[in-house]
Design a protein around this motif. Structure first.
Motif, mmCIF file in Angstrom:
data_model
loop_
_atom_site.group_PDB
_atom_site.id
_atom_site.type_symbol
_atom_site.label_atom_id
_atom_site.label_comp_id
_atom_site.label_asym_id
_atom_site.label_seq_id
_atom_site.Cartn_x
_atom_site.Cartn_y
_atom_site.Cartn_z
ATOM 1 N N PRO A 175 0.831 -1.207 0.000
ATOM 2 C CA PRO A 175 0.000 0.000 0.000
ATOM 3 C C PRO A 175 0.868 1.260 0.000
ATOM 4 N N ASP A 177 0.359 3.935 1.357
ATOM 5 C CA ASP A 177 0.377 4.622 2.646
ATOM 6 C C ASP A 177 1.668 4.364 3.429
ATOM 7 N N TYR A 178 2.246 3.162 3.273
ATOM 8 C CA TYR A 178 3.522 2.884 3.956
ATOM 9 C C TYR A 178 4.578 3.876 3.495
ATOM 10 N N HIS A 180 4.039 6.788 1.962
ATOM 11 C CA HIS A 180 3.684 8.153 2.368
ATOM 12 C C HIS A 180 4.050 8.390 3.825
ATOM 13 N N ALA A 181 3.742 7.399 4.669
ATOM 14 C CA ALA A 181 4.045 7.548 6.099
ATOM 15 C C ALA A 181 5.544 7.762 6.293
ATOM 16 N N ALA A 182 6.343 6.980 5.564
ATOM 17 C CA ALA A 182 7.795 7.113 5.693
ATOM 18 C C ALA A 182 8.266 8.463 5.174
ATOM 19 N N ARG A 183 7.618 8.941 4.128
ATOM 20 C CA ARG A 183 7.985 10.237 3.556
ATOM 21 C C ARG A 183 7.707 11.339 4.580
ATOM 22 N N ASP A 185 7.604 10.863 7.741
ATOM 23 C CA ASP A 185 8.558 10.635 8.832
ATOM 24 C C ASP A 185 9.946 11.180 8.509
ATOM 25 N N LEU A 187 12.089 10.235 5.790
ATOM 26 C CA LEU A 187 13.084 9.415 5.101
ATOM 27 C C LEU A 187 13.232 9.893 3.652
ATOM 28 N N LYS A 195 14.580 0.727 3.939
ATOM 29 C CA LYS A 195 14.139 0.454 5.303
ATOM 30 C C LYS A 195 12.673 0.055 5.401
ATOM 31 N N VAL A 196 11.855 0.511 4.455
ATOM 32 C CA VAL A 196 10.418 0.240 4.564
ATOM 33 C C VAL A 196 9.962 -0.781 3.517
ATOM 34 N N PRO A 199 11.946 -4.685 3.473
ATOM 35 C CA PRO A 199 11.526 -5.695 4.455
ATOM 36 C C PRO A 199 10.130 -6.242 4.181
ATOM 37 N N LEU A 200 9.316 -5.470 3.456
ATOM 38 C CA LEU A 200 7.948 -5.939 3.199
ATOM 39 C C LEU A 200 7.881 -6.958 2.065
#
Lengths: 286, 367
Positions: A175, A177-178, A180-183, A185, A187, A195-196, A199-200
């Protein structure tokens, strides 16, 4: 429960009822297993046989011997070939995991002009058979002076269309959103990928690692063409040199082949649990 | 903390304009809910505030700083996503600390902030778990924790409760409201659920087709909807909206539900209707009291007669759909009165509570 109550009322027991479909399935699976296993068993068995016993069909050698193993390490360059194979296969695998996932991620998660065209162009490379590429590769390698070098053995496989395709498909399933959330945050794009996103997609990376390592470990045609220095042979090329025009040292070939299966087994054992976990997770997510 | 200002914000994808020049001033510490049906542009607007989407034109300012070209990380905002976006390979602690690690805060400070946030949200016992070991509500709280620790000037929530079941949604609503009261940060919250909007917001922004339809406090938009769209969108059950002919004769006027069922109108209402011969009438189901037909005869004033189509007992009240002439109206009866389908009933309403709309423009006929 039903079976138990059925059998008690009848007063005798045949155990659980076996459906005919299962019998057919098991039989087919057993046949498949035999077809797959017999050559392997003969390979291992032959590696413990003396030359005079090689053409006999017995699985257990009359006089089991480790001579072939000592011979192959003492009198051939098998050890060097093994290291060559290990080195080239591992480096190619690392390169494929890195670059294919980087390209796959870019194609999956960044919108830019020509994205679809690039993806289709990469896909079309999957449709070209290796045999057609051998000559261009050879001309390239010769002109750049890469023949008889590790680089020469490795360069055609460092980025693969298949890997890019596989990784793109997996990254597409993450998704947004992962990301976007990292952006938010803080990164940067490379960190987000590393990092995001990475691992997925471990299941996909594991599968790709297995395919790539095995493919390169067993590669024969290109390493044969790219090298004529015996010190640079890989295992399959080296083993083939045991097979002469008039006679083949089958017991040595089988010994080498047995040893050659070990790393592939190890790679599979290491990565398969990630693959299985990936499949299980994917099933539970819904 | 800071104000948030949107000026003529437009978003286009190719030739298609999704958001058509939005203007909005959000005060410092205000809780503003953007609400509207799917595709109304509310999420796009939120993403433009976050910096996840670029603006086609217009400006967005946070505090006195125009943030149009700033990266999301430089806007000092935090966002809670619909699917929580918790990293499955990290523990709750690492999920909450992730943004702080990225900002290269000292380890002690990170530890302190994460533990404070976890305490505030009741997550202290769960810090070593992974997201797949948490319930939906706990995941939602982790997502909020991740936002809180960054001390943002603006919180953005993108439909954060839509993946939860009804009961948990109610609980989390209360928690979000409590959180806002305790930290007082400006919040912009997107939802399609008008109950969430009503219960959480200081002000509601109702959006439709990429435009703002109405901005106001929850009670403003409930009691004084500017259009039939807002009237139909806010409030449960949905407001009855029917276009009816107005019969005027010598200064008196009536609304005709059918030849027999007419509702006499006050002079104030007649003034609002003006010389229109039709008007769209809005009646909140709660303002339409349903009683047994014979009991209603004794009542004064404005009543209609109808037959029951469906009666749905809700406990305290019974929701009744009744047919009056050609129209079906939803009204409320006392919980102990559950009429059978086909039974005659009386419908009583206070004319002063009628909402009147122009049948052409669908805009409110203001008083």
């Amino acid at each position: 429960m039903t079976h138990a109550s059925d059998t008690t009322t009848r007063g005798w027991s045949l155990g659980p009822v076996i459906h005919p479909g299962r019998i057919v399935a098991w039989t087919l699976l057993a046949l498949g297993a035999v077809v797959m296993m017999v050559p392997l068993v003969y390979m291992v068995a032959t590696s413990f046989k003396y030359p005079n016993e090689v053409y006999e069909l017995n699985i257990i050698p009359h006089e089991p011997t480790l001579d072939n193993y000592t011979y192959i390490f003492q009198n051939t360059r098998f050890g060097i070939w093994f290291v060559n194979s290990l080195l080239t296969s591992s480096l190619v695998t690392v390169s494929v995991l890195f670059f294919d996932s980087l390209v796959g991620y870019t194609l999956a998660k960044f919108k830019f002009r020509g994205r679809e065209f690039v993806f289709i162009a990469i896909l079309t490379t999957l449709m070209i058979p290796t045999e057609m590429l051998i000559v261009p590769w050879y001309i390239m390698a010769k002109n750049f002076g890469w023949l008889n070098s590790y680089w020469g053995i490795m360069f055609p496989g460092l980025i693969t269309g298949f890997g890019v395709f596989l990784m793109r498909q997996f990254f597409s399933g993450i998704p947004d959103d992962y990301i976007h959330a990292a952006r938010i945050d803080g990164l940067n794009e490379f960190q987000i990928w590393w990092k995001v996103a990475m691992p997925l997609v471990t299941p996909a990376l594991s599968a790709l690692a297995i395919f790539t390592f095995l493919g390169n470990w067993t590669a024969f045609l290109w390493p044969l063409i790219a090298t004529n220095d015996r010190a640079l042979y890989t295992v399959p090329v080296g083993l083939a040199s045991f097979s002469g025009e008039f006679l083949s040292d089958w017991e040595l070939i089988m010994t080498g082949a047995t040893l050659a299966t070990l790393p592939t087994l190890i790679v599979f054992i290491i990565f398969q649990r990630y693959i299985i976990r990936g499949v299980v997770l994917a099933g539970l997510k819904g | 903390m800071a104000e948030l200002t949107l000026k003529n914000v437009v978003k286009r994808y190719g030739n298609i304009e999704i958001v058509h020049g939005i203007n909005l001033d959000i005060k410092d510490g205000e809780f503003v809910v953007l609400v509207g049906p799917s595709g109304c542009g509310k999420s796009t607007t939120l993403r433009m505030i976050a910096g996840l989407e670029s603006l086609s034109s217009g400006t967005i300012s946070i505090g006195d700083r125009v943030v149009n070209t700033l990266e999301p990380k430089d806007r000092n905002i935090a966002m809670v996503f619909q699917n929580y976006a918790l990293y499955p390979h990290m523990t709750v602690f690492r999920n909450i600390a992730f943004g702080l690690h990225a900002a290269k805060l000292p380890k002690d400070a990170i530890d302190k902030k994460v533990r404070e946030a976890a305490k505030l949200l009741g997550l202290s016992e769960l810090l070593e778990r992974r997201p797949n070991e948490l319930s939906g509500g706990q995941r939602q709280r982790v997502a909020m924790g991740r936002a809180i620790v960054r001390d943002p000037t603006v919180f953005l929530f993108d439909e954060p409760l839509s993946n939860l079941d009804a009961q948990l949604r109610g609980q989390m609503r209360t928690e979000i409201k409590r959180l806002h009261q305790s930290i007082g940060t400006t919040i912009v919250y997107v939802t399609h659920d008008q109950v969430e909007a009503m219960t959480l917001a200081d002000r509601i922004v109702i959006m439709r087709d990429g435009r703002i339809e109405q901005v106001g406090t929850p009670l403003d938009v409930f009691h004084a909807p500017v259009s039939t769209f807002v009237a139909g969108f806010i409030g449960t059950p949905t407001m009855n909206l029917i276009a009816l002919p107005v019969r005027q004769s010598g200064g008196n006027a009536t609304l005709a539900f059918s030849d027999q069922d007419v509702l006499p109108l006050s002079t104030e209402v007649v003034r609002r209707i003006g010389n229109r011969d039709r008007v769209t009438v809005g009646i909140r189901p709660d303002d339409l009291v349903i009683t047994p037909a014979d009991a209603a005869r004794e009542r004064q004033g404005t009543r209609l007669e109808g037959t029951v189509v469906v009666a749905e007992p809700l406990g305290v009240t019974t929701q009744v759909i009744a047919r009056v002439g050609d129209h079906e109206l939803v009204g409320m009866a006392d919980g102990r009165f559950v009429p059978q389908a086909g039974a005659p009933v009386a419908l009583t309403c206070d004319v002063a509570r009628l909402h009147l709309f122009d049948p052409e423009t669908q805009r409110s006929l203001a008083s």
